[in-house]
Write an enzyme that holds these catalytic residues in place. Structure first.
Site, PDB file in Angstrom:
ATOM      1  N   HIS A 180       0.867  -1.203   0.000  1.00  0.00           N
ATOM      2  CA  HIS A 180       0.000   0.000   0.000  1.00  0.00           C
ATOM      3  C   HIS A 180       0.892   1.238   0.000  1.00  0.00           C
ATOM      4  O   HIS A 180       1.498   1.578   1.017  1.00  0.00           O
ATOM      5  CB  HIS A 180      -0.906   0.017   1.243  1.00  0.00           C
ATOM      6  CG  HIS A 180      -1.869   1.167   1.260  1.00  0.00           C
ATOM      7  ND1 HIS A 180      -3.218   0.998   1.446  1.00  0.00           N
ATOM      8  CD2 HIS A 180      -1.690   2.498   1.110  1.00  0.00           C
ATOM      9  CE1 HIS A 180      -3.826   2.175   1.416  1.00  0.00           C
ATOM     10  NE2 HIS A 180      -2.906   3.111   1.221  1.00  0.00           N
TER      11      HIS A 180
ATOM     12  N   HIS B 258       1.571   5.402  -1.676  1.00  0.00           N
ATOM     13  CA  HIS B 258       1.244   6.584  -2.490  1.00  0.00           C
ATOM     14  C   HIS B 258       2.543   7.185  -3.006  1.00  0.00           C
ATOM     15  O   HIS B 258       3.429   7.500  -2.210  1.00  0.00           O
ATOM     16  CB  HIS B 258       0.526   7.638  -1.641  1.00  0.00           C
ATOM     17  CG  HIS B 258      -0.746   7.138  -1.042  1.00  0.00           C
ATOM     18  ND1 HIS B 258      -1.966   7.286  -1.654  1.00  0.00           N
ATOM     19  CD2 HIS B 258      -0.990   6.454   0.108  1.00  0.00           C
ATOM     20  CE1 HIS B 258      -2.918   6.732  -0.900  1.00  0.00           C
ATOM     21  NE2 HIS B 258      -2.349   6.220   0.177  1.00  0.00           N
ATOM     22  N   VAL B 259       2.639   7.340  -4.326  1.00  0.00           N
ATOM     23  CA  VAL B 259       3.838   7.999  -4.874  1.00  0.00           C
ATOM     24  C   VAL B 259       3.518   9.298  -5.610  1.00  0.00           C
ATOM     25  O   VAL B 259       4.430   9.970  -6.114  1.00  0.00           O
ATOM     26  CB  VAL B 259       4.666   7.063  -5.793  1.00  0.00           C
ATOM     27  CG1 VAL B 259       5.221   5.879  -5.002  1.00  0.00           C
ATOM     28  CG2 VAL B 259       3.873   6.585  -6.998  1.00  0.00           C
ATOM     29  N   ARG B 260       2.200   9.656  -5.710  1.00  0.00           N
ATOM     30  CA  ARG B 260       1.805  10.913  -6.382  1.00  0.00           C
ATOM     31  C   ARG B 260       2.286  10.947  -7.827  1.00  0.00           C
ATOM     32  O   ARG B 260       2.400   9.931  -8.456  1.00  0.00           O
ATOM     33  CB  ARG B 260       2.314  12.155  -5.595  1.00  0.00           C
ATOM     34  CG  ARG B 260       2.150  12.100  -4.093  1.00  0.00           C
ATOM     35  CD  ARG B 260       0.718  11.890  -3.640  1.00  0.00           C
ATOM     36  NE  ARG B 260       0.639  12.052  -2.186  1.00  0.00           N
ATOM     37  CZ  ARG B 260      -0.367  11.565  -1.458  1.00  0.00           C
ATOM     38  NH1 ARG B 260      -1.357  10.877  -2.026  1.00  0.00           N
ATOM     39  NH2 ARG B 260      -0.384  11.752  -0.158  1.00  0.00           N
TER      40      ARG B 260
ATOM     41  N   ASN C  62      -5.123   7.282  -6.132  1.00  0.00           N
ATOM     42  CA  ASN C  62      -5.852   8.521  -5.793  1.00  0.00           C
ATOM     43  C   ASN C  62      -5.135   9.784  -6.269  1.00  0.00           C
ATOM     44  O   ASN C  62      -4.828  10.685  -5.505  1.00  0.00           O
ATOM     45  CB  ASN C  62      -6.161   8.586  -4.281  1.00  0.00           C
ATOM     46  CG  ASN C  62      -4.922   8.622  -3.408  1.00  0.00           C
ATOM     47  OD1 ASN C  62      -3.871   8.106  -3.771  1.00  0.00           O
ATOM     48  ND2 ASN C  62      -5.050   9.238  -2.234  1.00  0.00           N
TER      49      ASN C  62
ATOM     50  N   LYS D 217      -9.155  -0.334  -5.896  1.00  0.00           N
ATOM     51  CA  LYS D 217      -9.210   0.353  -4.605  1.00  0.00           C
ATOM     52  C   LYS D 217     -10.573   0.997  -4.370  1.00  0.00           C
ATOM     53  O   LYS D 217     -11.064   1.762  -5.196  1.00  0.00           O
ATOM     54  CB  LYS D 217      -8.114   1.436  -4.560  1.00  0.00           C
ATOM     55  CG  LYS D 217      -8.070   2.247  -3.278  1.00  0.00           C
ATOM     56  CD  LYS D 217      -7.644   1.399  -2.070  1.00  0.00           C
ATOM     57  CE  LYS D 217      -7.868   2.121  -0.751  1.00  0.00           C
ATOM     58  NZ  LYS D 217      -6.687   2.742  -0.198  1.00  0.00           N
TER      59      LYS D 217
ATOM     60  N   HIS E  25     -10.476   1.026   1.822  1.00  0.00           N
ATOM     61  CA  HIS E  25     -10.249   2.030   2.873  1.00  0.00           C
ATOM     62  C   HIS E  25     -11.451   1.897   3.810  1.00  0.00           C
ATOM     63  O   HIS E  25     -12.546   2.344   3.490  1.00  0.00           O
ATOM     64  CB  HIS E  25     -10.140   3.445   2.288  1.00  0.00           C
ATOM     65  CG  HIS E  25      -9.847   4.472   3.343  1.00  0.00           C
ATOM     66  ND1 HIS E  25      -8.636   5.115   3.449  1.00  0.00           N
ATOM     67  CD2 HIS E  25     -10.603   4.928   4.373  1.00  0.00           C
ATOM     68  CE1 HIS E  25      -8.659   5.934   4.498  1.00  0.00           C
ATOM     69  NE2 HIS E  25      -9.842   5.841   5.070  1.00  0.00           N
TER      70      HIS E  25
ATOM     71  N   HIS F 270      -4.625  -0.747   5.825  1.00  0.00           N
ATOM     72  CA  HIS F 270      -4.129   0.008   6.986  1.00  0.00           C
ATOM     73  C   HIS F 270      -5.048  -0.093   8.214  1.00  0.00           C
ATOM     74  O   HIS F 270      -5.581   0.906   8.679  1.00  0.00           O
ATOM     75  CB  HIS F 270      -3.842   1.472   6.637  1.00  0.00           C
ATOM     76  CG  HIS F 270      -4.848   2.155   5.745  1.00  0.00           C
ATOM     77  ND1 HIS F 270      -6.185   2.163   5.994  1.00  0.00           N
ATOM     78  CD2 HIS F 270      -4.670   2.854   4.602  1.00  0.00           C
ATOM     79  CE1 HIS F 270      -6.789   2.835   5.035  1.00  0.00           C
ATOM     80  NE2 HIS F 270      -5.896   3.262   4.180  1.00  0.00           N
TER      81      HIS F 270
ATOM     82  N   LEU G 177      -5.095   9.224   7.969  1.00  0.00           N
ATOM     83  CA  LEU G 177      -6.369   8.512   8.023  1.00  0.00           C
ATOM     84  C   LEU G 177      -6.152   7.077   7.571  1.00  0.00           C
ATOM     85  O   LEU G 177      -5.449   6.871   6.581  1.00  0.00           O
ATOM     86  CB  LEU G 177      -7.408   9.202   7.136  1.00  0.00           C
ATOM     87  CG  LEU G 177      -7.875  10.558   7.685  1.00  0.00           C
ATOM     88  CD1 LEU G 177      -8.701  11.306   6.645  1.00  0.00           C
ATOM     89  CD2 LEU G 177      -8.671  10.376   8.975  1.00  0.00           C
TER      90      LEU G 177
ATOM     91  N   ASP H 103       1.423   2.648   3.519  1.00  0.00           N
ATOM     92  CA  ASP H 103       0.561   3.825   3.338  1.00  0.00           C
ATOM     93  C   ASP H 103       1.388   5.113   3.422  1.00  0.00           C
ATOM     94  O   ASP H 103       0.897   6.158   3.854  1.00  0.00           O
ATOM     95  CB  ASP H 103      -0.587   3.853   4.354  1.00  0.00           C
ATOM     96  CG  ASP H 103      -1.679   4.860   3.982  1.00  0.00           C
ATOM     97  OD1 ASP H 103      -1.749   5.268   2.804  1.00  0.00           O
ATOM     98  OD2 ASP H 103      -2.445   5.255   4.884  1.00  0.00           O
TER      99      ASP H 103
ATOM    100  N   HIS I 252       3.120  14.526   1.481  1.00  0.00           N
ATOM    101  CA  HIS I 252       2.478  15.826   1.217  1.00  0.00           C
ATOM    102  C   HIS I 252       3.551  16.889   1.392  1.00  0.00           C
ATOM    103  O   HIS I 252       4.360  16.797   2.324  1.00  0.00           O
ATOM    104  CB  HIS I 252       1.350  16.091   2.218  1.00  0.00           C
ATOM    105  CG  HIS I 252       0.155  15.206   2.054  1.00  0.00           C
ATOM    106  ND1 HIS I 252      -0.846  15.449   1.158  1.00  0.00           N
ATOM    107  CD2 HIS I 252      -0.189  14.062   2.685  1.00  0.00           C
ATOM    108  CE1 HIS I 252      -1.772  14.503   1.241  1.00  0.00           C
ATOM    109  NE2 HIS I 252      -1.395  13.640   2.157  1.00  0.00           N
TER     110      HIS I 252
ATOM    111  N   ALA J  82      -4.082  14.843   5.471  1.00  0.00           N
ATOM    112  CA  ALA J  82      -3.853  13.566   6.166  1.00  0.00           C
ATOM    113  C   ALA J  82      -2.789  12.786   5.430  1.00  0.00           C
ATOM    114  O   ALA J  82      -2.831  12.677   4.212  1.00  0.00           O
ATOM    115  CB  ALA J  82      -5.149  12.769   6.208  1.00  0.00           C
TER     116      ALA J  82
HETATM  117  C1  NCD Z   1      -3.601   9.111   2.070  1.00  0.00           C
HETATM  118  C2  NCD Z   1      -3.128  10.150   1.050  1.00  0.00           C
HETATM  119  O1  NCD Z   1      -2.573  11.165   1.461  1.00  0.00           O
HETATM  120  O2  NCD Z   1      -3.285   9.907  -0.161  1.00  0.00           O
HETATM  121  N1  NCD Z   1      -3.642   9.724   3.363  1.00  0.00           N
HETATM  122  C3  NCD Z   1      -3.617   9.087   4.553  1.00  0.00           C
HETATM  123  O3  NCD Z   1      -3.767   9.745   5.581  1.00  0.00           O
HETATM  124  N2  NCD Z   1      -3.408   7.790   4.633  1.00  0.00           N
HETATM  125  C4  NCD Z   1      -4.900   8.564   1.655  1.00  0.00           C
HETATM  126  C5  NCD Z   1      -5.285   7.302   2.367  1.00  0.00           C
HETATM  127  O4  NCD Z   1      -4.683   6.249   2.163  1.00  0.00           O
HETATM  128  O5  NCD Z   1      -6.216   7.347   3.173  1.00  0.00           O
HETATM  129 ZN    ZN Z   2      -3.305   5.104   1.546  1.00  0.00          ZN
END
Ligand code: NCD
Ligand code: ZN
Length: 348
Positions: A15, A17-19, A43, A101, A138, A176, A221, A249, A253, A265
């Site tokens: 899990h 996130h790499v944007r 996302n 997802k 989620h 998560h 989150l 996760d 940011h 978050a």
């Molecule tokens: C994640 C994000 O920033 O994309 N944020 C987080 O708090 N985990 C989104 C997510 O996985 O809920």
């Molecule tokens: Zn996530």
């Protein structure tokens, strides 16, 4: 006797996130230095919903890899009210979609396009069940009348249990998990239900968010819960073979979007991810089970082979840098930045 070196199959991050753009370029090499594969969250804005979008996102990730890296991004489709089941089937057949997802609309960062109601996804879920394409959930209700600390536990009763009843063969990952209730649910839900656990939820409880003042970099989150829940997560993670596996996760940011009146978050752990997990397993005298959690349980659930190569961790002090520099105009603040960890990843 204390162990000083630990060699395990190369782990995967189930899990992540790499944007995109400059952020992607900064964070992808961190994960690729440790992990063989990662499940890439869809996302983005707009979200990744089609095979074509996933393919070109995958290519942008590969292009950001340092030369010689064999890191494999595993792409996911973002489930919306309008998801075409045929698109999921095509993406699965083409080897592009590793999972789908589900974000309840409004639950978290960039979830505005998420599902408004689980019944909207019936046709997509039927196809996924048939072809063996896992659903990553989620697991938080978005009902504003439910306390933020209860949203995961309430989700089990309102969504997970009926979902499982309606789709008994569907592979589901409860992403998560942060509560004792979610751990207990996964332990009793059968072999087609699994869960990922982040490093930060194994390390902090909700006090960390308010320690001496408000701590935006501890806010994510699902939000961290009470100590009893953290202890239940640690027990599940360190328990060995089974359906709990590593998913950071890690959610980068830019610093100024966290340190503001309404901060985003997300906790960013990618720089020292495997070292954070090693710390936790060592503290619980469970280093012997790190490989199951980090490298074996995930592939087994997804029906993939474990990575062929290995990594070595050594007991030697690891300083966590405060920031990861990026070309976005802002750095990203590392979880535990400025602190020391006990284990370091040996670089080849
Ligand atoms: C994640 C994000 O920033 O994309 N944020 C987080 O708090 N985990 C989104 C997510 O996985 O809920
Ligand atoms: Zn996530």
């Amino acid at each position: 006797m204390k162990m000083h070196e630990l060699t395990i199959r190369r782990p995967d991050d189930w899990h992540l996130h790499v944007r995109d753009g400059a952020m992607l370029k900064a964070v992808v090499p961190c994960t690729a230095a440790q992990f063989g594969r990662a499940i890439i969250m869809p996302n983005l804005l707009p979200p990744v919903t089609t095979v074509a979008q996933a393919n070109s996102y995958r290519k942008r990730i590969i292009d950001a890899l340092p030369r010689g890296h064999r890191f494999q991004p595993l792409m996911t489709a973002y489930l919306t009210d309008g998801t075409d089941p045929q698109e999921l089937q095509r993406g699965h057949a083409a080897g592009v979609f590793a999972a789908v997802k589900l974000y309840p609309a409004g639950a978290t960062t960039n979830s505005a396009s998420g599902l408004s109601d689980i019944t909207k996804a019936r046709a997509a879920l039927e196809v996924m069940q048939k072809i063996g394409l896992p659903l990553l959930v989620h697991g938080e209700v978005t009902d504003p009348s439910v306390d933020i600390f209860d949203r995961e536990a309430v989700f089990i009763d309102r969504v997970m249990i009926p979902l499982r009843r309606n789709f008994p063969e569907l592979k589901i990952v409860f992403e998560h998990v942060t509560t004792r209730q979610a751990v207990e649910y996964v332990q009793t839900a059968g072999r087609r239900t699994a869960a990922t656990i982040t490093a930060h939820h194994l390390m902090i409880n909700r006090n960390a968010i308010f320690q001496g003042g408000i701590r935006p970099h501890m806010y994510c989150l699902p939000i961290a819960k009470r100590e009893e829940h953290r202890l239940a997560l640690r027990k599940a993670a360190t328990s060995g073979p089974g359906n709990f596996f590593l998913g950071t996760d890690s959610a980068p940011h830019p610093q100024n979007t966290k340190e503001t009146a309404c901060g985003c978050a997300g906790v960013f752990t990618a720089v020292t991810a495997i070292e954070l997990y090693a710390q936790v397993f060592d503290e619980d005298n469970a280093l012997a089970n790190l490989e199951s959690f980090a490298s074996l349980n995930g592939p087994a659930f997804y029906g993939l082979k474990p990575n062929a190569d290995s990594i070595t961790l050594v007991r030697s002090p690891r300083h966590v840098p405060e920031y990861l520099a990026t070309d976005t105009g802002q750095p990203v603040v590392n979880f535990k930045g400025g602190e020391m960890l006990d284990w370091s990843l040996k670089t080849a």
